[in-house]
Design an enzyme around this catalytic site. Structure first.
Site, mmCIF file in Angstrom:
data_model
loop_
_atom_site.group_PDB
_atom_site.id
_atom_site.type_symbol
_atom_site.label_atom_id
_atom_site.label_comp_id
_atom_site.label_asym_id
_atom_site.label_seq_id
_atom_site.Cartn_x
_atom_site.Cartn_y
_atom_site.Cartn_z
ATOM 1 N N CYS A 171 39.562 51.522 54.071
ATOM 2 C CA CYS A 171 40.047 50.051 54.564
ATOM 3 C C CYS A 171 40.574 50.084 55.853
ATOM 4 C CB CYS A 171 40.970 49.566 53.545
ATOM 5 S SG CYS A 171 41.778 48.133 53.783
ATOM 6 N N TYR B 299 34.863 24.949 48.157
ATOM 7 C CA TYR B 299 34.519 26.007 48.978
ATOM 8 C C TYR B 299 33.400 25.899 49.784
ATOM 9 C CZ TYR B 299 32.136 30.276 50.602
ATOM 10 O OH TYR B 299 31.704 31.269 51.231
ATOM 11 N N CYS C 280 39.579 52.237 49.328
ATOM 12 C CA CYS C 280 40.779 52.174 50.074
ATOM 13 C C CYS C 280 40.824 53.080 51.176
ATOM 14 C CB CYS C 280 42.010 52.415 49.204
ATOM 15 S SG CYS C 280 42.115 51.116 47.786
ATOM 16 N N CYS D 140 37.222 45.921 49.752
ATOM 17 C CA CYS D 140 38.183 45.769 48.712
ATOM 18 C C CYS D 140 37.682 45.105 47.571
ATOM 19 C CB CYS D 140 39.101 44.959 49.340
ATOM 20 S SG CYS D 140 40.596 44.682 48.346
ATOM 21 N N ASP E 139 37.668 31.695 48.492
ATOM 22 C CA ASP E 139 36.729 32.211 47.500
ATOM 23 C C ASP E 139 37.251 33.675 46.920
ATOM 24 O OD1 ASP E 139 36.263 34.427 49.050
ATOM 25 O OD2 ASP E 139 33.889 34.228 48.806
ATOM 26 N N GLU F 258 25.340 29.161 52.162
ATOM 27 C CA GLU F 258 26.349 29.004 51.228
ATOM 28 C C GLU F 258 25.908 28.702 49.902
ATOM 29 O OE1 GLU F 258 29.289 30.204 51.742
ATOM 30 O OE2 GLU F 258 29.340 30.543 53.905
ATOM 31 N N CYS G 138 48.894 47.559 53.047
ATOM 32 C CA CYS G 138 48.459 47.061 51.893
ATOM 33 C C CYS G 138 49.575 47.108 50.688
ATOM 34 C CB CYS G 138 47.048 47.596 51.225
ATOM 35 S SG CYS G 138 46.687 46.884 49.654
#
Length: 301
Positions: free
Chosen positions: A210, A127, A207, A200, A145, A44, A216
């Site tokens: 997706c 985070y 799209c 995304c 995030d 991370e 959406c």
């Protein structure tokens, strides 16, 4: 079941994303229970403002060399800075080592298991603490995030996400969307983040690929505001202090162990002497280099 009565499609979206995650998630070495808690934290920290594809080889080499906090805590600073390579923002490397020392000395080499204790570690923010709680410990906590904010804003609110600090509304929405079940909440965090990173995306969302395109609101509304502002504004690099600092550090990393970069060698790295000197001073202030009396430089000992 999703804890959000204002979004009746939330439960269906979570199921679709969980199924997509099972088949589409990138096979990163710190995922799927293959890394220690400490390894997850390292991933991370390395991934902040850095593409995952760049992180993998550095993370793998780093963990082979320093598999736990105690190992990193005792490493020479010069080796730590060199191993950070071209990940960017090298101050993170020293902060990670400070974190390792705290974990080794105060927590017997084991990451603390509460959000507040994680947040108190050097170099760990909201985070990172949340991500470790979710991805390493499997706890139910909202991870927020840039990617997650973008997906939630588009899918549920039908609006583009314009970056900056997360607003109270965004944080509350993320908390309300979190599944009640611990395991499901971890999958939710992972899948939404992955969708934002790979499908995304900020400027050119895919799209047609997706798994939740049918649910959406952003797509249904014609993708209003797409591309008007990047979620993460592109930063100019050429000619900046970041570039100059990087040139100095790279020159030092490439030297044999215990060698110094002579003043004349340093001056050949950048024509603007005033900018170069200011960057060297800032590197020294950050503890990333040592300035010797004769003007030469070396990595910290």
């Amino acid at each position: 079941m999703m804890n959000d009565t204002k979004n009746p499609n939330a439960a269906d979206i979570a199921l679709r994303l969980a199924a997509w995650w099972e088949t589409a998630a990138r096979d990163l070495p710190w995922r799927f229970g293959r890394a220690s808690d400490w390894g997850v934290l390292v991933s991370e920290v390395m991934s902040q403002q850095t593409q995952m594809s760049r992180v993998v080889p550095y993370w793998t080499a780093w963990m082979e060399r320093w598999p736990d906090a105690r190992a990193l805590a005792g490493a020479p600073k010069a080796e730590v800075i060199t191993a950070w390579g071209r990940l960017g923002y090298p101050r993170r490397a020293l902060r990670l080592q400070e974190c390792a020392r705290t974990v080794a000395e105060q927590y017997d080499n084991q990451l603390p298991h509460t959000y507040d204790e994680l947040l108190a570690l050097p170099g760990v923010g909201d985070y990172t603490a949340s991500a470790v709680m979710s991805f390493a410990f499997g706890e139910r906590i909202a991870v927020i995030d840039t990617n997650i904010r973008r997906v939630i804003s588009r899918v549920f609110r039908g609006e583009e996400s314009f970056g900056g600090a997360a607003s109270p509304v965004e944080r509350e929405t993320a908390r309300r969307l979190l599944p009640e079940n611990d395991r499901a909440s971890v999958t939710w965090n992972q899948s939404v983040m992955e969708l934002g990173a790979t499908v995304c995306t900020a400027k050119a969302p895919l799209c047609d690929r997706c798994p939740i395109a049918g649910q959406c609101v952003f797509l249904r509304n014609g993708r209003p505001g797409l591309g008007e502002r990047r979620t993460r504004p592109r930063q100019r690099f050429q000619g900046t202090d970041r570039q100059v600092r990087g040139l100095v550090l790279n020159a030092l990393r490439e030297l044999p162990a215990d060698s110094v970069l002579e003043r004349e060698q340093a001056e050949r790295l950048w024509k603007d002497r005033i900018q170069l000197d200011a960057c060297i001073v800032s590197l020294d202030d950050d503890g990333l280099v040592e300035m010797l009396p004769d003007g030469s430089l070396r990595l910290p000992q």
